[in-house]
Design an enzyme around this catalytic site. Sequence first.
Site, short mmCIF file in Angstrom:
data_model
loop_
_atom_site.label_atom_id
_atom_site.label_comp_id
_atom_site.label_asym_id
_atom_site.label_seq_id
_atom_site.Cartn_x
_atom_site.Cartn_y
_atom_site.Cartn_z
N VAL A 194 104.25 -17.57 38.13
CA VAL A 194 103.44 -18.78 37.88
C VAL A 194 103.37 -19.06 36.39
O VAL A 194 103.56 -20.20 35.93
CB VAL A 194 102.03 -18.63 38.48
CG1 VAL A 194 101.15 -19.84 38.12
CG2 VAL A 194 102.08 -18.47 39.99
N THR A 272 93.36 -4.25 34.66
CA THR A 272 93.88 -5.55 34.20
C THR A 272 92.87 -6.66 34.49
O THR A 272 92.63 -7.54 33.66
CB THR A 272 95.22 -5.86 34.88
OG1 THR A 272 96.14 -4.80 34.59
CG2 THR A 272 95.79 -7.18 34.41
N ASN A 279 88.59 -8.69 27.56
CA ASN A 279 89.28 -8.98 26.29
C ASN A 279 89.50 -10.48 26.10
O ASN A 279 89.33 -11.02 25.00
CB ASN A 279 90.62 -8.24 26.22
CG ASN A 279 90.43 -6.75 25.98
OD1 ASN A 279 89.45 -6.34 25.36
ND2 ASN A 279 91.35 -5.95 26.47
N GLY A 282 86.16 -12.14 25.35
CA GLY A 282 85.75 -11.85 23.97
C GLY A 282 86.51 -12.70 22.98
O GLY A 282 85.95 -13.25 22.03
N TYR A 325 92.63 -5.32 44.19
CA TYR A 325 92.93 -6.70 43.80
C TYR A 325 91.76 -7.63 44.18
O TYR A 325 91.26 -8.38 43.35
CB TYR A 325 94.22 -7.15 44.49
CG TYR A 325 94.71 -8.52 44.11
CD1 TYR A 325 94.63 -9.58 45.00
CD2 TYR A 325 95.28 -8.75 42.85
CE1 TYR A 325 95.09 -10.84 44.65
CE2 TYR A 325 95.75 -10.01 42.51
CZ TYR A 325 95.65 -11.04 43.41
OH TYR A 325 96.11 -12.29 43.07
N GLU A 343 76.83 -16.11 26.75
CA GLU A 343 77.49 -16.34 25.44
C GLU A 343 78.01 -17.76 25.27
O GLU A 343 78.72 -18.05 24.34
CB GLU A 343 78.67 -15.35 25.29
CG GLU A 343 78.33 -13.91 25.55
CD GLU A 343 77.43 -13.32 24.45
OE1 GLU A 343 76.88 -12.23 24.68
OE2 GLU A 343 77.28 -13.96 23.39
N HIS A 361 109.67 -12.82 42.31
CA HIS A 361 110.44 -11.58 42.26
C HIS A 361 111.24 -11.42 43.55
O HIS A 361 110.72 -11.72 44.63
CB HIS A 361 109.47 -10.39 42.16
CG HIS A 361 109.63 -9.62 40.90
ND1 HIS A 361 110.70 -8.79 40.70
CD2 HIS A 361 108.87 -9.55 39.79
CE1 HIS A 361 110.57 -8.23 39.50
NE2 HIS A 361 109.47 -8.67 38.93
O1 LIG Z 1 107.64 -9.27 55.16
C1 LIG Z 1 106.50 -9.67 55.39
C2 LIG Z 1 105.54 -9.94 54.38
C3 LIG Z 1 104.28 -10.36 54.74
N1 LIG Z 1 103.97 -10.57 56.04
C4 LIG Z 1 102.65 -11.08 56.44
O2 LIG Z 1 102.54 -12.38 55.86
C5 LIG Z 1 101.18 -12.63 55.50
C6 LIG Z 1 101.16 -13.01 54.01
O3 LIG Z 1 101.43 -11.86 53.25
P1 LIG Z 1 101.80 -12.00 51.69
O4 LIG Z 1 102.14 -10.64 51.23
O5 LIG Z 1 102.76 -13.06 51.49
O6 LIG Z 1 100.49 -12.48 50.96
P2 LIG Z 1 98.97 -12.26 51.27
O7 LIG Z 1 98.53 -13.45 52.04
O8 LIG Z 1 98.76 -10.93 51.92
O9 LIG Z 1 98.30 -12.27 49.82
C7 LIG Z 1 98.92 -13.09 48.87
O10 LIG Z 1 98.43 -14.39 49.03
C8 LIG Z 1 97.28 -14.69 48.30
C9 LIG Z 1 97.53 -14.48 46.85
O11 LIG Z 1 96.47 -14.86 45.99
C10 LIG Z 1 97.81 -13.05 46.63
O12 LIG Z 1 98.26 -12.92 45.29
C11 LIG Z 1 98.84 -12.48 47.51
O13 LIG Z 1 98.52 -11.12 47.58
C12 LIG Z 1 100.42 -11.37 55.80
O14 LIG Z 1 99.77 -11.48 57.06
C13 LIG Z 1 101.49 -10.30 55.87
O15 LIG Z 1 101.13 -9.24 56.76
C14 LIG Z 1 104.90 -10.33 57.04
O16 LIG Z 1 104.59 -10.50 58.24
N2 LIG Z 1 106.13 -9.88 56.71
#
Ligand SMILES: O=c1ccn([C@@H]2O[C@H](COP(=O)(O)OP(=O)(O)O[C@H]3OC[C@@H](O)[C@H](O)[C@H]3O)[C@@H](O)[C@H]2O)c(=O)[nH]1
Length: 513
Positions: A194, A272, A279, A282, A325, A343, A361
């Site tokens: 992003v 992070t 950070n 600040g 997260y 602040e 990625h």
């Molecule tokens: O290969 C895959 C990958 C994911 N999935 C499923 O697809 C859905 C989405 O999974 P993703 O990994 O794409 O993303 P998630 O929804 O879990 O979280 C993501 O979306 C919200 C963002 O803010 C987060 O940064 C990111 O973690 C989940 O239910 C996951 O179990 C699959 O079924 N197969």
Amino acid sequence: MAGPAKARQRPGLQGPYPSVSFSILKSLHASTYSIHVAAIIRMLSPRLVRSHHWFPTMAARGACAVLVLIFLLFVLISHTSNKSISSDSVVETRERMSNGLDEEGQGDAPVETNKNAGISDDTVSSLLERIKVLEDELSSMRTRMDDAENREGNNGIPDEMAVPLPTTKSFPSVRYRNEETRKRVLITGGAGFVGSHLVDKLMLDGHEIIALDNYFTGRKKNIEHWIGHPNFEMVHHDVVNPYFVEVDQIYHLASPASPPHYMYNPVKTIKTNTLGTINMLGLAKRVKATVLLASTSEVYGDPEVHPQPETYWGHVNTIGPRACYDEGKRVAESLMVAYNKQENVKIRIARIFNTFGPRMHMNDGRVVSNFIIQALQDKPITIYGNGTQTRSFQYVTDLVDGLIALMNSNYSLPVNIGNPEEHTIGEFATIIRDLVPGSTSEIVNQESQQDDPQQRRPDIRRAAEQIQWRPQVLMKDGLLKTIEYFRAEIDRNKRGGKPPPEPVRHGGLESRR
Ligand SMILES: O=c1ccn([C@@H]2O[C@H](COP(=O)(O)OP(=O)(O)O[C@H]3OC[C@@H](O)[C@H](O)[C@H]3O)[C@@H](O)[C@H]2O)c(=O)[nH]1
């Protein structure tokens, strides 16, 4: 009969010149005259010279001067072979003639003397004056030419130290902004998926950008097209360590965002989102900058309210595998609000829903990248669980527009930024396979993920009302662009001899427990 008129001494020079040495003097004059001519040609028709490269080196100039010299010598010798002529001798001759004496001072100057000279005094005088003028011009031209050669050559640097100037890199053309409207912007995570699209948008809009990244998930190749641009600076820095810079706005995007990446090192993910956010707050306080936090729909956890409005507090497991997260982003939001109230730091909070697009990625592990890479390689498309869970996917350029609109608003409460077009993951698998021409991938179900949210769709009324933002790109159109991006990446890897990318399962990276 008056004795021989005393030859007038040429100021600064002894005695009259014998005709031989005088001819040498004249030929020297002729040679400087010929160089004058060469210099004049070069100065008066540089385009002609350069385009035909007539004078690419001093040798060429010298050759031309010799030719002109030979011509002038011929002219001068043919006129002066019977009589040596100098300014003194002209004066002397003039005096003798007026006294009726020849050049030896004997008797009346024979009439043929004039005939012998062949050219009149006036002509000689005007020639001498012309040569004087040309000499002056030549010396000033030579000075200018030397300066020009120094400038053209090594910028005044001695040859032995001169290095070839780097070839200039071409950049996308950016909007011109003056000091009043040009902003200095810090983007943490600026080399990420992003972040790099946000860099593009703000650079093209004419702002000054500092992209800060530790390259854990960010990649330099995402922003290399700006490296070297005067408005852009790339800083290799981990935001968990303090960073000081004078800026007007801070987009704080730094954090691993896909489940495999943020589960890989949960402690680092928490640091992070806590220390990194402290950070940046600040810094914002110190330089009076506005700071925007890239929060997430994960703050709603596995929501019991659907769709999710910003007023919903969420349903999160504080000790589950996603907690690093989900809770990391929740405490980051709490920090933003605390700095704002205590602040007076100007804050913005974007709750980002599932986002996809080029520069994700290859081993991002999220559903969009996994499904596309599997379909492009005819591998099984892996659904975690029964595929009834839902998600809503936005294209990355819509998100970037939403972040900028929020930053430039005066709204400091959280705002959902996402596309309300909702699909089950099972539907999504079929949509992607059908968008990849010729894909023979089968769709398979694998074990479900712990604490995997079962439904997610943003309520975006607040975004529409407060920052006049709505997504513009249809999911299908965005998917087609992303498919082409991954196809090119797979081909590039093949050409580079890299093995085909293996989609990563949630928690699939050997997490550092
Ligand atoms: O290969 C895959 C990958 C994911 N999935 C499923 O697809 C859905 C989405 O999974 P993703 O990994 O794409 O993303 P998630 O929804 O879990 O979280 C993501 O979306 C919200 C963002 O803010 C987060 O940064 C990111 O973690 C989940 O239910 C996951 O179990 C699959 O079924 N197969």
